[in-house]
Scaffold this motif. Structure first.
Motif, PDB file in Angstrom:
ATOM      1  N   GLU A  10     101.657  14.955  45.330  1.00  0.00           N
ATOM      2  CA  GLU A  10     100.607  14.239  46.036  1.00  0.00           C
ATOM      3  C   GLU A  10      99.874  13.322  45.073  1.00  0.00           C
ATOM      4  N   SER A  11      99.305  12.269  45.606  1.00  0.00           N
ATOM      5  CA  SER A  11      98.403  11.441  44.820  1.00  0.00           C
ATOM      6  C   SER A  11      97.072  12.170  44.711  1.00  0.00           C
ATOM      7  N   ALA A  12      96.192  11.643  43.883  1.00  0.00           N
ATOM      8  CA  ALA A  12      94.892  12.290  43.682  1.00  0.00           C
ATOM      9  C   ALA A  12      94.115  12.395  44.987  1.00  0.00           C
ATOM     10  N   GLY A  13      94.322  11.467  45.901  1.00  0.00           N
ATOM     11  CA  GLY A  13      93.597  11.475  47.160  1.00  0.00           C
ATOM     12  C   GLY A  13      94.321  12.176  48.285  1.00  0.00           C
ATOM     13  N   GLY A  14      95.481  12.764  48.020  1.00  0.00           N
ATOM     14  CA  GLY A  14      96.236  13.426  49.072  1.00  0.00           C
ATOM     15  C   GLY A  14      97.436  12.593  49.495  1.00  0.00           C
ATOM     16  N   ARG A  15      98.305  13.191  50.298  1.00  0.00           N
ATOM     17  CA  ARG A  15      99.548  12.526  50.706  1.00  0.00           C
ATOM     18  C   ARG A  15      99.290  11.497  51.811  1.00  0.00           C
ATOM     19  N   THR A  16     100.001  10.393  51.716  1.00  0.00           N
ATOM     20  CA  THR A  16      99.923   9.360  52.753  1.00  0.00           C
ATOM     21  C   THR A  16     101.277   9.107  53.400  1.00  0.00           C
ATOM     22  N   TYR A 109     104.399  34.016  47.821  1.00  0.00           N
ATOM     23  CA  TYR A 109     102.977  33.672  47.736  1.00  0.00           C
ATOM     24  C   TYR A 109     102.452  33.899  46.324  1.00  0.00           C
ATOM     25  N   THR A 110     101.564  33.005  45.902  1.00  0.00           N
ATOM     26  CA  THR A 110     100.772  33.175  44.695  1.00  0.00           C
ATOM     27  C   THR A 110      99.311  32.928  45.073  1.00  0.00           C
ATOM     28  N   ALA A 111      98.401  33.027  44.110  1.00  0.00           N
ATOM     29  CA  ALA A 111      96.993  32.757  44.390  1.00  0.00           C
ATOM     30  C   ALA A 111      96.852  31.371  45.017  1.00  0.00           C
ATOM     31  N   LEU A 112      95.951  31.255  45.977  1.00  0.00           N
ATOM     32  CA  LEU A 112      95.841  30.034  46.768  1.00  0.00           C
ATOM     33  C   LEU A 112      94.734  29.114  46.258  1.00  0.00           C
ATOM     34  N   ASP A 113      94.921  27.838  46.523  1.00  0.00           N
ATOM     35  CA  ASP A 113      93.907  26.822  46.288  1.00  0.00           C
ATOM     36  C   ASP A 113      93.783  25.965  47.541  1.00  0.00           C
ATOM     37  N   ARG A 114      92.674  25.270  47.677  1.00  0.00           N
ATOM     38  CA  ARG A 114      92.551  24.295  48.755  1.00  0.00           C
ATOM     39  C   ARG A 114      93.626  23.226  48.587  1.00  0.00           C
ATOM     40  N   PRO A 115      94.219  22.767  49.682  1.00  0.00           N
ATOM     41  CA  PRO A 115      95.192  21.680  49.563  1.00  0.00           C
ATOM     42  C   PRO A 115      94.558  20.470  48.885  1.00  0.00           C
ATOM     43  N   ARG A 116      95.308  19.859  48.003  1.00  0.00           N
ATOM     44  CA  ARG A 116      94.791  18.690  47.275  1.00  0.00           C
ATOM     45  C   ARG A 116      94.430  17.589  48.251  1.00  0.00           C
ATOM     46  N   GLY A 117      93.299  16.981  47.998  1.00  0.00           N
ATOM     47  CA  GLY A 117      92.825  15.897  48.839  1.00  0.00           C
ATOM     48  C   GLY A 117      92.030  16.350  50.044  1.00  0.00           C
ATOM     49  N   LEU A 118      91.960  17.674  50.302  1.00  0.00           N
ATOM     50  CA  LEU A 118      91.254  18.171  51.487  1.00  0.00           C
ATOM     51  C   LEU A 118      90.099  19.101  51.124  1.00  0.00           C
ATOM     52  N   ARG A 119      89.705  19.122  49.892  1.00  0.00           N
ATOM     53  CA  ARG A 119      88.623  20.023  49.493  1.00  0.00           C
ATOM     54  C   ARG A 119      87.283  19.621  50.093  1.00  0.00           C
ATOM     55  N   HIS A 120      87.170  18.381  50.549  1.00  0.00           N
ATOM     56  CA  HIS A 120      85.926  17.962  51.196  1.00  0.00           C
ATOM     57  C   HIS A 120      85.716  18.667  52.538  1.00  0.00           C
ATOM     58  N   LEU A 121      86.767  19.251  53.113  1.00  0.00           N
ATOM     59  CA  LEU A 121      86.634  19.949  54.385  1.00  0.00           C
ATOM     60  C   LEU A 121      86.027  21.334  54.220  1.00  0.00           C
TER      61      LEU A 121
END
Length: 287
Positions: A10-16, A109-121
């Motif tokens: 993904e790009s820094a801002g999320g996938r397009t 499964y491994t430890a989870l993170d917010r999907p890149r680009g969507l942490r503002h949600l």
């Protein structure tokens, strides 16, 4: 089950490069690729709790003929980019992802993170909780930097505490007779969800597997069922998205109604995402 197979970078801002989606219901609308996914997130906003202090949303993927996985016994062989687009938003909105230990092991499964680009949600950490009667924790999770919560019964408590820190172990079970715990001691899912809610993890996203979803449905603990259907046909062999034994003396749960909140459709045919994928969000009434 939904796949945890790594997506394209993904790009820094999320996938397009993800496919657009048409909202067929409640009204015709088109959702082009959007790195912030705010319109799609609004469609999946959690409602108020109806069964206590938590809201439980299940997310599963199936083939047209009802298979929950493909030839490799993993859901990644039947999902696609349209499913991945919804999957990312659902994870972005949840407080905790709840899975069975078998699914966590099979899907890697491994430890989870917010999907890149969507942490503002949702800017809080995304937690993982696994359900296991035996207390056995997949090695990849036990050795990870951030341990999951482990929901287990009394018989699995010692094993779970040997695998993860004691404060991450939630002992919420009893055996069938309500006496001393045995190897088949059940996990009290209602108590487990309440314990997670007490820790501020009230918006629950369960990704299966089919047996855990069956147990949650049998206990009337599912508020929403999100099902992506991909345009694939698998044939004989794989099970359905719901599995497990029916209540004693029955062959199936009594049919219950469900209300369709929305239905998305991926109209584009591209590599990795053939046209025809649908994503339905069903609201389940209290039984």
């Amino acid at each position: 089950m939904t796949s945890t197979t790594a997506p394209p970078p993904e790009s820094a801002g999320g996938r397009t490069d993800l496919p657009p989606l048409d909202v067929l219901l409640p009204a015709a609308e088109h959702l082009p690729p959007d790195p912030r996914e705010e319109r799609l997130a609004a469609l999946y906003a959690y409602g108020p709790p109806a069964r206590g202090a938590h809201v439980v949303r299940a997310n599963m993927v199936a083939s047209v003929d009802g298979a929950a996985w493909g030839p490799d016994h993993r859901s990644g062989s039947i999902n696609d980019d349209a499913d991945w687009r919804v999957f990312r938003v659902l994870r972005a909105l949840a407080d905790v992802v709840l899975v069975g230990a078998g699914t966590a092991r099979a899907e890697g499964y491994t430890a989870l993170d917010r999907p890149r680009g969507l942490r503002h949600l949702h800017d809080a950490p995304l937690e993982l909780a696994i359900v296991t009667r035996t207390g056995r924790v997949p090695e990849a999770l036990a050795r990870g930097d951030r341990a999951p919560f482990v929901l287990t019964g009394p018989a699995g408590a010692a094993a779970a505490r040997g695998a993860v820190p004691a404060d991450r172990v939630l002992v919420v079970g009893h055996d069938a007779e309500g006496t001393s715990p045995g190897p088949d001691a059940a996990v009290d899912l209602a108590a487990g969800l309440a314990a997670l809610a007490d820790r501020g993890l009230a918006r629950v996203l369960t990704e299966g597997g089919p047996t855990l979803l069956g147990d949650l449905l049998a206990a009337d603990l599912v508020d929403e069922l999100c099902v992506t259907t991909t345009p694939t046909v698998v044939g004989q062999g794989p099970g359905r998205i719901v599995a497990g034994a029916a209540p004693s003396g029955t062959t199936a749960l009594p049919p219950r109604g469900a209300r369709l909140a929305h239905l998305l459709h991926s109209p584009e045919d591209r590599p990795g995402s053939p046209a025809g994928t649908t994503a339905a969000r069903w609201l389940l009434p209290i039984g």
